[in-house]
Scaffold this motif. Structure first.
Motif, PDB file in Angstrom:
ATOM      1  N   GLU A 167     -99.481  46.768 -80.687  1.00  0.00           N
ATOM      2  CA  GLU A 167     -98.060  46.518 -80.476  1.00  0.00           C
ATOM      3  C   GLU A 167     -97.513  47.492 -79.447  1.00  0.00           C
ATOM      4  O   GLU A 167     -98.126  48.519 -79.141  1.00  0.00           O
ATOM      5  N   VAL A 168     -96.369  47.150 -78.900  1.00  0.00           N
ATOM      6  CA  VAL A 168     -95.686  48.008 -77.928  1.00  0.00           C
ATOM      7  C   VAL A 168     -94.406  48.537 -78.563  1.00  0.00           C
ATOM      8  O   VAL A 168     -93.629  47.767 -79.141  1.00  0.00           O
ATOM      9  N   ILE A 169     -94.222  49.834 -78.484  1.00  0.00           N
ATOM     10  CA  ILE A 169     -93.011  50.485 -78.982  1.00  0.00           C
ATOM     11  C   ILE A 169     -92.225  50.979 -77.772  1.00  0.00           C
ATOM     12  O   ILE A 169     -92.791  51.652 -76.894  1.00  0.00           O
ATOM     13  N   VAL A 170     -90.952  50.655 -77.711  1.00  0.00           N
ATOM     14  CA  VAL A 170     -90.156  51.022 -76.534  1.00  0.00           C
ATOM     15  C   VAL A 170     -88.916  51.813 -76.938  1.00  0.00           C
ATOM     16  O   VAL A 170     -88.374  51.641 -78.029  1.00  0.00           O
ATOM     17  N   HIS A 171     -88.505  52.694 -76.034  1.00  0.00           N
ATOM     18  CA  HIS A 171     -87.244  53.425 -76.137  1.00  0.00           C
ATOM     19  C   HIS A 171     -86.396  53.045 -74.927  1.00  0.00           C
ATOM     20  O   HIS A 171     -86.892  53.044 -73.788  1.00  0.00           O
ATOM     21  N   PRO A 215     -84.450  53.776 -79.848  1.00  0.00           N
ATOM     22  CA  PRO A 215     -85.573  52.854 -80.041  1.00  0.00           C
ATOM     23  C   PRO A 215     -85.063  51.417 -80.053  1.00  0.00           C
ATOM     24  O   PRO A 215     -83.939  51.151 -80.489  1.00  0.00           O
ATOM     25  N   ALA A 216     -85.873  50.496 -79.575  1.00  0.00           N
ATOM     26  CA  ALA A 216     -85.490  49.081 -79.512  1.00  0.00           C
ATOM     27  C   ALA A 216     -86.474  48.257 -80.326  1.00  0.00           C
ATOM     28  O   ALA A 216     -87.624  48.629 -80.521  1.00  0.00           O
ATOM     29  N   GLU A 217     -85.981  47.116 -80.788  1.00  0.00           N
ATOM     30  CA  GLU A 217     -86.812  46.186 -81.552  1.00  0.00           C
ATOM     31  C   GLU A 217     -87.215  45.035 -80.651  1.00  0.00           C
ATOM     32  O   GLU A 217     -86.386  44.486 -79.922  1.00  0.00           O
ATOM     33  N   LEU A 218     -88.510  44.701 -80.705  1.00  0.00           N
ATOM     34  CA  LEU A 218     -89.040  43.647 -79.849  1.00  0.00           C
ATOM     35  C   LEU A 218     -89.386  42.401 -80.651  1.00  0.00           C
ATOM     36  O   LEU A 218     -89.872  42.496 -81.782  1.00  0.00           O
ATOM     37  N   TYR A 266     -94.814  52.658 -75.360  1.00  0.00           N
ATOM     38  CA  TYR A 266     -96.061  53.154 -75.933  1.00  0.00           C
ATOM     39  C   TYR A 266     -96.869  51.999 -76.517  1.00  0.00           C
ATOM     40  O   TYR A 266     -96.306  51.041 -77.048  1.00  0.00           O
ATOM     41  N   LEU A 267     -98.185  52.142 -76.448  1.00  0.00           N
ATOM     42  CA  LEU A 267     -99.094  51.222 -77.121  1.00  0.00           C
ATOM     43  C   LEU A 267     -99.491  51.832 -78.460  1.00  0.00           C
ATOM     44  O   LEU A 267     -99.861  53.005 -78.541  1.00  0.00           O
ATOM     45  N   SER A 268     -99.420  51.038 -79.520  1.00  0.00           N
ATOM     46  CA  SER A 268     -99.780  51.514 -80.856  1.00  0.00           C
ATOM     47  C   SER A 268    -100.598  50.430 -81.555  1.00  0.00           C
ATOM     48  O   SER A 268    -100.881  49.379 -80.994  1.00  0.00           O
TER      49      SER A 268
END
Length: 304
Positions: free
Chosen positions: A260-264, A126-129, A238-240
């Motif tokens: 928010e957008v969650i990315v891997h 997982p990455a932090e944006l 992903y959109l959350s």
């Protein structure tokens, strides 16, 4: 009576009527028709040789009337009753599949066909944006577009407040209107030619993709410290966030958090002989917390 209700259900099925209005109509008609059983029970109880039959008809009337009253409460109000045995009956019959998909019993994410290919799960983190005001606006506009196109559904999987309240009291977590984070239809990672920052772009397709955040950390490691040694690609996005409900004193309380957008991120060592890896630790808890916690408790590196 049952044949009549079956015919009614089939007749209503020819129309584009949602489940709740259709079930309301069936409940009202069944409530009226059920008194035919009471008539038969009273008629049989009048004669000595038919009183047992009358007793069973009366018992059937009372059982059906009990469930019909529960249906009235369920379909016409948001209240609950203390002596409702329907959850136990539902559990005995296999449970509610919609509730499982809308709450925490299913997969963590709404998983569609991968948009960026398949990667080795051992090399995904997982990455932090960091999200600035313009990028947040792009996320909001993307969410609105996905909803208009029918890709995003903010309807709590069609569950009523009564069902949501039971689940929220059980998990003590807010419930998203989208149920679970939704995989974006298109996403890619772009490197800024001047700053060399890793920018996440997302949209309906490659032609409409806009920046939605800049990666600052991959796992627990600063991205600037890992860029010279690793190649990166977006494995998932992903959109959350958005509308959600939480349990209050008198039922569900509707609130709103920013989308928010969650990315891997998938990573690969540029030098096959180098065996160093990005510190992994346990990343799953990091992702879980970011999904379930309110926006005020998440990392303050997200600027909305």
């Amino acid at each position: 009576m049952l044949s009549g209700l079956q015919l009614l259900s089939q007749f209503l099925g020819y129309f584009n009527i949602k489940d709740k209005p259709k079930n309301r109509a069936i409940t009202v008609i069944a409530f009226i028709v059920n008194f035919y059983l009471l008539y038969i029970a009273i008629d049989n109880l009048r004669y000595a040789g038919y009183r047992w039959q009358g007793f069973w008809y009366l018992l059937a009337f009372l059982v059906l009337e009990y469930f019909l009253i529960l249906n009235f409460i369920y379909y016409f109000t948001d209240k609950t009753v203390k002596f409702d045995i329907s959850p136990y009956v539902e559990k005995a019959l296999g449970g509610n599949p919609n509730a499982a998909s809308a709450t925490g019993d299913g997969p963590l994410f709404n998983q569609n066909i991968p948009s960026a290919g398949l990667f080795d799960q051992k090399h995904i983190l997982p990455a932090e944006l960091h999200v600035d005001a313009v990028q947040q606006q792009n996320i909001n506009e993307l969410a609105q577009l996905l909803e208009r196109k029918g890709y995003l559904h903010l309807n709590y999987s069609g569950l009523s407040d009564r069902e949501l309240y039971k689940e929220a009291c059980k998990t003590h977590e807010p419930i998203l209107a989208m149920s679970k984070p939704l995989q974006l239809p298109f996403y890619e990672l772009r490197e800024d030619a001047y700053t060399h920052q890793l920018v996440v772009c997302a949209g309906m397709n490659s032609m409409t993709a806009k920046p939605v955040g800049t990666i600052t950390k991959i796992g627990f490691t600063d991205v600037t410290a890992t860029q010279p040694q690793y190649r990166f690609a977006l494995a998932n996005a992903y959109l959350s966030g958005g509308p959600f409900k939480r349990a209050g004193r008198n039922g569900m309380v509707a609130e709103q958090r920013p989308f928010e957008v969650i990315v891997h991120v998938a990573y690969e060592d540029v030098n096959d002989n180098v065996k160093n890896t990005i510190p992994r630790n346990d990343q799953s808890s990091l992702v879980d917390n970011r999904i379930n916690q309110p926006a005020s408790r998440r990392s303050r590196r997200h600027h909305y």
